[in-house]
Design an enzyme around this catalytic site. Structure first.
Site, PDB file in Angstrom:
ATOM      1  N   ASN A 115       8.929   6.299  -9.286  1.00  0.00           N
ATOM      2  CA  ASN A 115       9.110   5.619  -8.000  1.00  0.00           C
ATOM      3  C   ASN A 115       9.425   4.133  -8.083  1.00  0.00           C
ATOM      4  OD1 ASN A 115       8.492   8.086  -6.645  1.00  0.00           O
ATOM      5  ND2 ASN A 115       6.349   7.731  -7.171  1.00  0.00           N
ATOM      6  N   THR A 116       9.641   3.636  -9.293  1.00  0.00           N
ATOM      7  CA  THR A 116      10.110   2.254  -9.461  1.00  0.00           C
ATOM      8  C   THR A 116      11.479   2.337 -10.115  1.00  0.00           C
ATOM      9  OG1 THR A 116       7.892   1.317  -9.635  1.00  0.00           O
ATOM     10  CG2 THR A 116       9.665   0.053 -10.652  1.00  0.00           C
ATOM     11  N   SER A 142       6.616   6.448 -14.281  1.00  0.00           N
ATOM     12  CA  SER A 142       6.549   6.768 -12.855  1.00  0.00           C
ATOM     13  C   SER A 142       7.957   6.822 -12.290  1.00  0.00           C
ATOM     14  CB  SER A 142       5.738   5.708 -12.100  1.00  0.00           C
ATOM     15  OG  SER A 142       4.382   5.845 -12.421  1.00  0.00           O
ATOM     16  N   ASN A 172       4.484  12.328  -4.327  1.00  0.00           N
ATOM     17  CA  ASN A 172       4.256  10.943  -3.895  1.00  0.00           C
ATOM     18  C   ASN A 172       5.408  10.051  -4.322  1.00  0.00           C
ATOM     19  OD1 ASN A 172       3.421   8.573  -5.878  1.00  0.00           O
ATOM     20  ND2 ASN A 172       2.837  10.501  -6.870  1.00  0.00           N
ATOM     21  N   ASN A 197       3.098  12.065 -16.827  1.00  0.00           N
ATOM     22  CA  ASN A 197       3.164  11.578 -15.446  1.00  0.00           C
ATOM     23  C   ASN A 197       3.681  12.707 -14.542  1.00  0.00           C
ATOM     24  OD1 ASN A 197       3.323   9.700 -13.218  1.00  0.00           O
ATOM     25  ND2 ASN A 197       3.456   8.078 -14.754  1.00  0.00           N
ATOM     26  N   LYS A 213       2.367   6.001 -21.566  1.00  0.00           N
ATOM     27  CA  LYS A 213       2.327   7.208 -20.725  1.00  0.00           C
ATOM     28  C   LYS A 213       3.748   7.686 -20.463  1.00  0.00           C
ATOM     29  CE  LYS A 213       0.419   9.040 -16.419  1.00  0.00           C
ATOM     30  NZ  LYS A 213      -0.549   8.813 -15.336  1.00  0.00           N
ATOM     31  N   PHE A 253       3.902   1.959  -6.719  1.00  0.00           N
ATOM     32  CA  PHE A 253       3.007   0.931  -7.286  1.00  0.00           C
ATOM     33  C   PHE A 253       2.535  -0.079  -6.226  1.00  0.00           C
ATOM     34  CE2 PHE A 253       5.145   1.141 -11.798  1.00  0.00           C
ATOM     35  CZ  PHE A 253       4.567   2.378 -12.015  1.00  0.00           C
TER      36      PHE A 253
HETATM   37  C1  LIG Z   1      -0.615   9.810  -5.265  1.00  0.00           C
HETATM   38  C2  LIG Z   1      -0.408   9.626  -6.730  1.00  0.00           C
HETATM   39  C3  LIG Z   1      -0.248   8.351  -7.241  1.00  0.00           C
HETATM   40  C4  LIG Z   1      -0.061   8.163  -8.605  1.00  0.00           C
HETATM   41  N1  LIG Z   1       0.071   6.895  -9.085  1.00  0.00           N
HETATM   42  C5  LIG Z   1       0.191   6.709 -10.417  1.00  0.00           C
HETATM   43  C6  LIG Z   1       0.263   5.400 -10.951  1.00  0.00           C
HETATM   44  O1  LIG Z   1       0.187   4.414 -10.235  1.00  0.00           O
HETATM   45  N2  LIG Z   1       0.420   5.272 -12.300  1.00  0.00           N
HETATM   46  C7  LIG Z   1       0.471   6.350 -13.148  1.00  0.00           C
HETATM   47  O2  LIG Z   1       0.607   6.173 -14.365  1.00  0.00           O
HETATM   48  N3  LIG Z   1       0.395   7.596 -12.662  1.00  0.00           N
HETATM   49  C8  LIG Z   1       0.242   7.797 -11.327  1.00  0.00           C
HETATM   50  N4  LIG Z   1       0.159   9.063 -10.838  1.00  0.00           N
HETATM   51  C9  LIG Z   1       0.281  10.196 -11.781  1.00  0.00           C
HETATM   52  C10 LIG Z   1      -1.065  10.732 -12.245  1.00  0.00           C
HETATM   53  O3  LIG Z   1      -1.787   9.766 -12.956  1.00  0.00           O
HETATM   54  C11 LIG Z   1      -0.861  11.976 -13.134  1.00  0.00           C
HETATM   55  O4  LIG Z   1      -0.182  11.588 -14.311  1.00  0.00           O
HETATM   56  C12 LIG Z   1      -0.039  13.051 -12.433  1.00  0.00           C
HETATM   57  O5  LIG Z   1      -0.377  13.148 -11.075  1.00  0.00           O
HETATM   58  C13 LIG Z   1      -0.265  14.430 -13.069  1.00  0.00           C
HETATM   59  O6  LIG Z   1      -1.625  14.805 -13.003  1.00  0.00           O
HETATM   60  P1  LIG Z   1      -2.213  15.782 -11.864  1.00  0.00           P
HETATM   61  O7  LIG Z   1      -1.349  17.008 -11.855  1.00  0.00           O
HETATM   62  O8  LIG Z   1      -3.622  16.031 -12.302  1.00  0.00           O
HETATM   63  O9  LIG Z   1      -2.152  15.048 -10.587  1.00  0.00           O
HETATM   64  C14 LIG Z   1      -0.038   9.274  -9.477  1.00  0.00           C
HETATM   65  C15 LIG Z   1      -0.200  10.561  -8.960  1.00  0.00           C
HETATM   66  C16 LIG Z   1      -0.404  10.752  -7.604  1.00  0.00           C
HETATM   67  C17 LIG Z   1      -0.590  12.141  -7.085  1.00  0.00           C
END
Ligand SMILES: Cc1cc2nc3c(=O)[nH]c(=O)nc-3n(C[C@H](O)[C@H](O)[C@H](O)COP(=O)(O)O)c2cc1C
Length: 369
Positions: free
Chosen positions: A181-182, A179, A116, A248, A219, A120
């Site tokens: 993406n910022t 993250s 992704n 993350n 985080k 934000f």
């Molecule tokens: C579509 C998407 C959007 C995410 N947006 C955020 C976010 O806004 N803030 C954040 O701290 N992590 C965000 N994450 C990261 C998740 O919180 C998590 O740390 C990461 O996906 C790893 O966990 P997973 O393997 O269970 O998905 C996002 C993940 C995905 C897939």
């Protein structure tokens, strides 16, 4: 059944649209009078072995929904009703913003992964605060990040604005500097930038919530060098933070079988390919901070085995996002039911006795005892 439905229908639709529609449907179902209570009874964690204490609260189960799923705090009661022990909303930024151009979310089903670059997208801190002001019960973390248009020099004020608006409504607050993406956000993980940022957010929380010290966490990214993980752990201790969330998404494209993953472009990879590194970072953090901080493990958790590994490696709580997407609405219940069975099979009364059981200092204590 969900797997079949996913393969037949959901996997053929655009990922972000599917997320929006499924989440809206879940909220609509849970809003029908009586249904939410029924769902909670049917799906909520009820095994006494799963009860866990963190942030001065008792949670019915250790599995939480990771940040990013409910960025705008629109569906907390519905998400708690499907069995999550807690929900982390956000990332919320001080100003509302649209995020990156679409498409920005991609499925890699062969790898049980997602990429992704949402960026934000959210309605901003005041809108989230208005929604959360009405919530009742459940444990809710709020994850805050930097507004995209704000420069690095203004970042402290920007984070402080979000903290001030949201801390009074949070059971815990997370500073997200990880993250991908910022632009520039992850640079704030450097300790000389992170120290003033966390101190400023701490001060904003205390100002906004003078009667209750809001637990503050950071985080971190899985892409940090090991020495940087250690440095952040030391900083968290120095500043008396309450915990660290690891990890993350990753910008790496390793451990993938999907051909040519670069075709999806930039973004954070989540799900199964992240599992090994997230666990490694967690182990490193635990070795550094011992039991002084709450560690929340996230990244590639798909099963009770994965959750059990993280807990034994030192996580008090675990979270998932991608596992829920591929597992479906009954997945939190299944995982936690199987986790409770593991606790019983290990001869323990509570899952809290398993936290850190694989760590050397725990084994040393056992040997010494
Ligand atoms: C579509 C998407 C959007 C995410 N947006 C955020 C976010 O806004 N803030 C954040 O701290 N992590 C965000 N994450 C990261 C998740 O919180 C998590 O740390 C990461 O996906 C790893 O966990 P997973 O393997 O269970 O998905 C996002 C993940 C995905 C897939």
């Amino acid at each position: 059944m969900y797997r079949f439905f996913y393969w037949l229908v959901l996997s053929r639709l655009p990922a972000e649209g599917t997320h929006r529609v499924s989440f809206a449907l879940l909220r609509a179902i849970a809003a029908v009078p009586g249904v939410r209570a029924m769902l909670t009874r049917a799906l909520g964690p009820r095994d006494p072995e799963l009860r866990v204490h963190a942030f001065g609260r008792e949670l019915a189960g250790p599995l939480g929904l990771a940040a990013g799923f409910d960025k705008d705090a629109k569906g907390v009661p519905a998400l708690l009703a499907v069995g999550f022990g807690f929900v982390e909303v956000g990332t919320v930024t001080a100003e509302g913003q649209p995020g990156n151009p679409k498409p920005r979310l991609f499925r890699l089903p062969k790898d049980r992964a997602l990429i992704n670059r949402m960026g934000f997208n959210n309605d901003g801190a005041d809108a989230a605060a208005r929604r959360l002001a009405h919530r009742r019960g459940g444990t809710v973390g709020i994850n805050i990040g930097k507004t995209k248009r704000v420069s690095e020099t203004e970042a402290l004020d920007d984070f402080a604005r979000s903290a001030q608006a949201l801390a009074p409504l949070a059971d815990y607050l997370v500073v997200n500097v990880s993250s991908p993406n910022t632009p520039g956000l992850r640079d704030l993980q450097a300790v000389d930038k992170l120290r003033p940022l966390l101190a400023r957010v701490r001060a904003a929380c205390d100002l906004a919530s003078p009667m209750r010290k809001v637990p503050l966490l950071v985080k971190i990214a899985p892409d940090l060098a090991d020495a940087d993980v250690d440095a952040i752990a030391d900083l968290a201790l120095e500043l008396s933070l309450d915990g660290i969330i690891a990890t993350n998404t990753t910008i790496a494209r390793t451990n993938l079988t999907t051909p040519n993953p670069d075709r999806y472009g930039a973004g954070g990879l989540s799900g199964a390919p992240l599992k090994a590194r997230s666990l490694e970072v967690l182990r490193r953090l635990r070795a550094r901070v011992g039991t002084k901080l709450i560690l929340i493990a996230v990244g590639g958790i798909e099963s009770a085995d994965d959750a059990w590994d993280r807990i034994r490696a030192g996580a008090t709580l675990v979270q998932a996002y991608t596992g829920f997407i591929y597992g479906g609405p009954l997945w939190p219940k299944k995982l936690q039911r199987e986790l409770a069975a593991k606790v019983r099979a290990a001869g323990l009364q509570t899952i809290e006795q398993a936290v850190g059981a694989d760590c050397s200092e725990a084994s040393a204590t056992r040997t010494a005892g």
